[in-house]
Design an enzyme around this catalytic site. Structure first.
Site, short mmCIF file in Angstrom:
data_model
loop_
_atom_site.label_atom_id
_atom_site.label_comp_id
_atom_site.label_asym_id
_atom_site.label_seq_id
_atom_site.Cartn_x
_atom_site.Cartn_y
_atom_site.Cartn_z
N HIS A 1 0.82 -1.20 0.00
CA HIS A 1 0.00 0.00 0.00
C HIS A 1 0.86 1.27 0.00
CE1 HIS A 1 -3.03 2.74 2.29
NE2 HIS A 1 -3.08 2.96 1.00
N HIS B 1 1.31 5.11 -2.70
CA HIS B 1 1.48 6.49 -2.22
C HIS B 1 2.87 7.04 -2.50
CE1 HIS B 1 -2.23 7.12 0.28
NE2 HIS B 1 -2.30 5.81 0.10
N HIS C 1 -4.15 0.79 -6.19
CA HIS C 1 -4.43 1.43 -4.90
C HIS C 1 -5.80 1.04 -4.37
CE1 HIS C 1 -5.76 4.70 -2.15
NE2 HIS C 1 -4.59 4.41 -1.62
N ASN D 1 -6.46 -0.62 -0.75
CA ASN D 1 -6.84 0.44 0.19
C ASN D 1 -8.27 0.32 0.73
OD1 ASN D 1 -5.98 3.28 1.30
ND2 ASN D 1 -8.06 3.54 0.53
N ILE E 1 -6.54 9.03 -0.32
CA ILE E 1 -6.71 8.67 1.10
C ILE E 1 -5.83 7.49 1.41
CG2 ILE E 1 -8.63 7.07 0.78
CD1 ILE E 1 -8.44 9.63 3.63
FE LIG Z 1 -4.16 4.77 0.46
#
Ligand SMILES: [Fe+2]
Length: 864
Positions: free
Chosen positions: A524, A529, A714, A718, A864
Site C-alpha cells: 500500500h 502512495h 491502490h 486500500n 486517502i
Molecule cells: Fe491509500
C-alpha cells in the site's frame, strides 16, 4: 481561442465550459474539494456531460466591423479557513474595480513585426454575486485567437480562481473557458502575472508561436531555481527526502534515518512542501488527533488485551461508551463516517460499524485463511513457487544455512504448484537484514498439476503444514524485531490433536500479522502512495499545463501529495500510529525502504508484467495472458481494468502523437521522464529496466502503468482495509507475545495448555492498538462524497477534442461493463474464492461506489 478577425464570421470557440463534466450522472450536491499547492481546487459545481449538447471545438461566427466587446467573467473563492487579514483593504480596492487585472494574449504573432501582438487588458471588478468578478475588453478585429490569459491579483492575499470565461454579448454558448482551479498569488508578493492557457492541448512542437515564450516561462516558474526557502505564495515543485519523520531534538528516541539518497535507505522522493491539506487529509488528521484522545479514557485497560472474544464482538454490537452526549457529538462532528449512525440513539455510545470479514470465527478456518490470501486485501504478493525448498538469500553467517528451516521448510518436494505468499522475487530479500522472514507456503488443494503444465493448477489454496508451512516464527512481534539475529525459527503444521490445532491457529495469526505489516508498508504505502509522488512532481515541473500528457495524468494525481504529507505527519512518523500498532515498530518505514531497494521496478508495476513475474500468469504465443489460477479475483478483474485503461491511453496518445518520432522528439515529455528516473526515483536511476520513451507503444505502456497504480492497484489494497482489518483478529497488525514452546513446557506453555484462547488474545493487539487501528482503517477505507472514479468524469480539455471525447465515452462505457462483469463473477458458483455460502463478494475492483466505507470503487487517484 477566439477568432475576431473575420468580419462576417463567428467567434471561434474551441473551449466550452458547459461541456465540462461527467459522462455519468453526478449527485446534485457533488462538489470538488480544495487541494493544496499547485493543484489546489476549491469547491465548484460539477456539470454533467450527459446534459451537454454543444459541440466542443466547433467554430461559430460573429461579424464585427470594429473592436469587439468581450466580457470576461472570473469565478473566484476565498480559501477555506483563511480569513483575509487585509480584507478591508481589499474590499476597498474591489469597490474601485481594481481587483484583478486580466490580459488577453493572442496566439498569433503580428505578421508585420513577428512579435507578440499587443495584449488587451482590463480590470475585473467585483459583482453582486459572491466570488464573481467581471471585466470588459475592447478587442481589435485583427487580434486573432486568444491563447492565454494573464492574471494579476491586486489583493493582498492569494485568491483561488476557479475559471475565467470570455463571452460576447449574451450568448453563453460561445463562451471560451479557462479551466483554472488554482491559487493566484498577490502582486504584492510576486509581480509576475499568472498564466492560464486555453483548454486546447498542444505538444511543444505545435504550440502556437505567440505562446511559446509563455509556455517556457510558466514551466520555469514551476521548477523554480532549486534554491532558497519556499515562500507560501510560490508554486514551485521540487523534490525532497524523507527527513522529517521524527524530531530527535524533542525526543532522542524519535531519531529516524533519512530515506532517499543513500544506498542503505533508497526511497522515492516526496514533494518539498505541501502548503494546504485537503478535506480528506484534514479529516484524517482530525480523526487521529481528536477522536483517539476522546476514546482513551474509555479504555480503562488500554494496554491490556481484550479479556475474551465476546468483548471484541461487543465493540460492534454495543459500541464504546463515551462520558457525555457532548463528547459523542464532538466525535460525530469530526468523523461521522466512523460511526454506524443509529437513529434515535440516546445513549452516549460510539457505535462501531461491523466489518464484513472475519467475524464468527471464520478466520480460524484454513479455507478462509487461504481464500483471503488470494482474494483478500493483499493479493499482490502471492507468487508461484518455482523451487522447493526455497533457498534463503540471507547471510548464512547470521541466519544459518540457506536451506534450513530457519528460512523455509526443509522438506524436499520438487512439485510445482505451490504458492508462496512471499514478498516478490527474492522473498526474504525484501526484508531488512535483521528482520526475520516468515512466510507461509501455500499448497494448491486437490490433485497436483502435471509438472509440465502449470496452467492447469487447481484454483483454490490451502495453507500447508508438514514441514512446508513456514511458520510464523517461533517468536514474533515488534519487540523481537531488533534482535532478530538471535531468534530461533520454527515450523508449525496443522496439528493432529487439540494442542497442535491451537498452535496452528497461533502460527496463522503470526503469519497474518506479518502479512498485514507488509501490506501496509509495501503493497500500500510504498508501491502506491510513495512511488507515485515522483511522477506528480515531475509532471508539474516538466510538462506544460497545455501538454496533453499533463492533462491526461492530472486527474490521477489529485490530492496525493496532500495525503502523503499528512501520512508523514501522523501515520508513518516516529512513534505514529503505524509504528505503534504494526509489528515492524520503529523499523516500519525502514522496512519499506529496503523493500523498495530490493524489489521495486517500474516495468513490473504494470499488472500483466507483475502477474507474469509472480508466476500467476503466462504469456501465450499470441501475447495473450492466461492466469495460472483462474479464480484469482484481483488478477481477473484487474486485467479487465488494465485493458480498459490501456485502450483509453492508446486512443488518447494516437490523437496527439502521429508517429514514434513525435514521442522521441517531445522535449517536455523526455524531460518529464528524465526527471522521474533521475530525480524522483534517483536511487534507481541507473537500473536497466526503465522504459525508454522513444515510441508510442512504450509511452502507452508507461502511462497505463502510472494510471493503473493510482487507480486499480491502490483501490485493491486500500478500500478493503476496514472490512478485512476492522475485526482485528482477522488481520492483526502485530503479535505481542511469543509462541509458547512445546518442548520446554515453560510457564507460557502451561498457560497456553490451560487457556489457549487467552494466549491468542495476549498475542493480538492490545485494546488501544486495536481501537486506534480500527478508527484509522475506517477513515482510510472511506470514499469522500466528491470522489472521482475511473472513467467517470472527463477533463474539460478531453471534451474540447472530439476524438478524445469519443474515446473517453468508450472508456466510460467499458468501466460500466466491468461493473456488471464483477457482479457476474461474484454470482458464479464455480468461482469459490468469491462466491459461496458466507463468502463476501470480491468488489475491490468494481469501478463505481457511493460515498463511505463500501469496499468497492476505483477512484482516479490516491487521495486517502
Ligand atoms: Fe491509500
Amino acid at each position: 481561442m477566439i477568432h475576431l478577425n473575420h468580419l462576417k464570421h463567428a467567434l471561434v470557440l474551441p473551449a466550452q465550459s458547459n461541456n465540462v463534466g461527467s459522462l455519468l450522472p453526478s449527485p446534485p450536491s457533488a462538489t470538488r474539494r480544495v487541494v493544496g499547492a499547485g493543484g489546489r481546487r476549491q469547491s465548484m459545481p460539477r456539470i454533467s456531460c450527459c446534459s451537454a449538447t454543444e459541440e466542443v471545438g466547433g467554430v461559430s461566427s460573429l461579424t464585427v466591423e470594429k473592436a469587439l466587446t468581450v466580457k470576461g467573467t472570473v469565478e473566484a473563492a476565498p480559501a477555506i479557513g483563511q480569513m483575509y487579514a487585509t480584507r478591508g483593504l481589499d474590499d476597498f480596492s474591489d469597490l474601485f474595480g481594481k481587483t484583478l487585472l486580466l490580459e488577453l494574449v493572442s496566439s498569433e504573432l503580428d505578421p508585420k513585426t513577428g512579435q507578440e501582438k499587443p495584449r488587451v487588458t482590463g480590470f475585473a471588478h467585483r459583482t453582486l454575486v459572491e466570488g464573481r468578478y467581471e471585466a470588459e475588453f475592447k478587442v481589435p478585429p485583427s487580434f486573432g485567437p486568444v491563447g492565454a490569459v494573464l492574471v494579476e491579483n491586486e489583493h493582498h492575499k492569494e485568491m483561488f480562481i476557479k475559471e475565467i470565461k470570455l463571452t460576447t454579448g449574451d450568448d453563453e454558448s460561445t463562451a471560451v473557458t479557462f479551466d483554472c482551479n488554482s491559487w493566484v498569488h498577490s502582486k504584492f508578493d510576486n509581480k509576475e502575472k499568472r498564466i492560464f492557457f486555453t483548454i486546447k492541448s498542444y505538444l511543444p512542437s505545435s504550440t502556437p508561436k505567440a505562446l511559446e515564450v509563455l509556455r517556457k516561462k510558466d514551466l520555469e516558474a514551476l521548477r523554480g531555481d532549486g534554491h532558497g526557502e519556499r515562500k507560501c505564495f510560490e508554486r514551485v515543485y521540487d523534490y525532497d527526502v524523507y527527513n522529517d519523520l521524527g524530531d530527535p531534538d524533542k525526543n532522542p528516541a524519535h531519531q529516524r534515518p533519512v530515506l532517499g539518497g543513500s544506498q542503505q535507505y533508497p526511497y522515492p522522493r516526496p514533494f518539498s512542501e505541501v502548503k494546504q491539506l485537503t478535506f480528506g487529509a484534514t479529516t484524517l488528521r482530525s480523526g487521529l488527533h481528536m477522536v483517539l484522545p476522546a476514546l482513551r479514557p474509555m479504555l480503562l485497560q488500554k494496554e491490556l488485551c481484550f479479556p475474551h472474544f465476546p468483548a471484541i464482538d461487543s465493540l460492534y454490537s454495543e459500541g464504546i461508551p463515551l462520558p457525555t452526549q457532548a463528547s459523542l457529538d464532538s466525535v460525530r462532528s469530526v468523523i461521522p463516517r466512523v460511526l454506524k449512525l443509529v437513529e434515535h440513539t440516546t445513549d452516549n455510545v460510539l457505535p462501531i460499524r461491523s466489518p464484513r470479514h472475519g467475524r464468527e470465527f471464520a478466520w480460524f478456518k484454513d479455507e478462509e485463511f487461504a481464500r483471503q490470501t488470494i482474494a483478500g486485501l493483499n493479493p499482490v504478493c502471492i507468487q508461484l513457487l518455482t523451487e522447493f525448498p526455497i533457498m534463503s538469500k540471507l547471510d548464512p553467517a547470521v541466519y544459518g544455512p540457506p536451506e534450513s528451516g530457519h528460512h523455509q521448510g526443509a522438506h524436499r518436494d520438487a512439485d510445482k504448484g505451490r504458492l508462496d505468499s512471499g514478498r516478490g522475487p527474492g522473498g526474504e530479500a525484501a526484508l531488512h537484514p535483521g528482520l526475520p522472514r516468515r512466510v507461509p507456503a501455500l499448497r494448491a488443494q486437490g490433485p497436483r498439476a502435471p509438472r509440465h503444465d502449470a496452467l492447469r493448477l487447481p484454483h483454490r489454496l490451502l495453507p500447508h503444514g508438514s514441514g512446508h508451512a513456514h511458520a510464523a516464527g517461533h517468536r514474533a512481534g515488534a519487540a523481537q524485531v531488533s534482535h532478530a539475529a538471535a531468534l530461533e525459527a520454527r515450523l508449525h503444521a496443522p496439528g493432529p490433536d487439540a494442542t497442535g490445532a491451537w498452535l496452528w491457529k497461533l502460527a496463522k495469526a503470526n503469519v497474518l500479522a506479518h502479512d498485514t505489516g507488509y501490506h501496509q508498508l509495501v503493497s500500500h504505502w510504498l508501491r502506491t502512495h510513495a512511488c507515485v509522488e515522483p511522477y506528480i512532481i515531475a509532471a508539474n515541473r516538466q510538462l506544460s499545463r497545455m501538454h496533453p500528457v499533463y492533462r491526461l495524468l492530472h486527474p490521477h494525481f489529485r490530492y496525493t501529495m496532500e495525503i502523503n504529507a499528512l501520512a508523514r505527519e501522523s501515520l508513518i512518523n516516529a512513534d505514529g500510529i503505524i509504528e505503534e500498532s504494526f509489528w515492524p515498530g520503529k523499523y516500519s518505514i525502514e522496512l519499506s525502504a529496503v523493500a523498495y531497494g530490493l524489489t521495486w521496478r517500474f516495468d513490473t508495476e504494470a499488472l500483466p508484467n507483475d502477474l507474469v513475474k509472480r508466476g500467476l500468469a503466462v504469456r501465450k504465443e499470441d501475447g495473450e495472458l492466461e492466469l495460472t489460477i483462474k479464480d484469482y479475483p484481483y488478477a481477473n478483474d484487474g486485467l479487465k481494468v488494465w485493458d480498459s485503461i490501456k485502450q483509453w491511453v492508446t486512443d488518447y496518445v494516437k490523437v496527439y502523437y502521429k508517429s514514434d518520432e513525435d514521442v522521441a522528439g517531445d522535449p517536455e515529455l523526455q524531460a518529464f521522464w528524465d526527471d522521474v528516473r533521475t530525480k524522483g526515483h534517483a536511487d534507481k536511476k541507473d537500473e536497466p529496466w526503465w522504459p525508454v520513451l522513444d515510441n508510442r507503444d512504450s509511452l502507452v505502456e508507461t502511462l497505463t502503468t502510472i494510471i493503473w497504480v493510482t487507480s486499480g492497484h491502490h483501490a485493491a489494497v486500500n478500500f478493503g482495509q476496514y472490512h478485512f482489518g476492522g475485526y482485528f483478529p482477522n488481520r492483526p497488525t502485530t503479535i505481542r507475545r511469543n509462541m509458547p514452546v512445546e518442548e520446554n513446557r515453560d510457564e507460557d506453555m502451561n498457560k497456553f495448555m490451560a487457556q489457549p484462547e487467552m494466549t491468542l488474545l495476549q498475542m493480538l493487539p492490545n485494546q488501544m492498538q486495536a481501537i486506534k487501528v480500527m478508527t484509522t482503517l475506517d477513515i482510510l477505507s472511506a470514499h469522500s462524497p466528491d470522489e472521482e472514479y475511473l472513467g467517470e468524469h472527463a477533463e474539460p480539455s478531453w471534451l474540447a477534442e472530439p476524438m478524445v471525447k469519443a474515446a473517453f465515452e468508450k472508456f466510460c462505457g467499458r468501466m460500466k461493463e466491468i461493473e456488471g462483469y464483477v457482479d457476474e463473477c461474484n454470482n458464479n458458483p464455480e468461482l469459490r474464492n468469491r462466491c459461496g455460502a458466507g463468502i463476501v463478494p470480491y468488489e475491490l475492483l468494481k469501478p463505481f461506489s457511493k460515498p463511505g466505507v463500501t469496499g468497492r470503487g476505483i477512484p482516479n487517484s490516491i487521495s486517502i
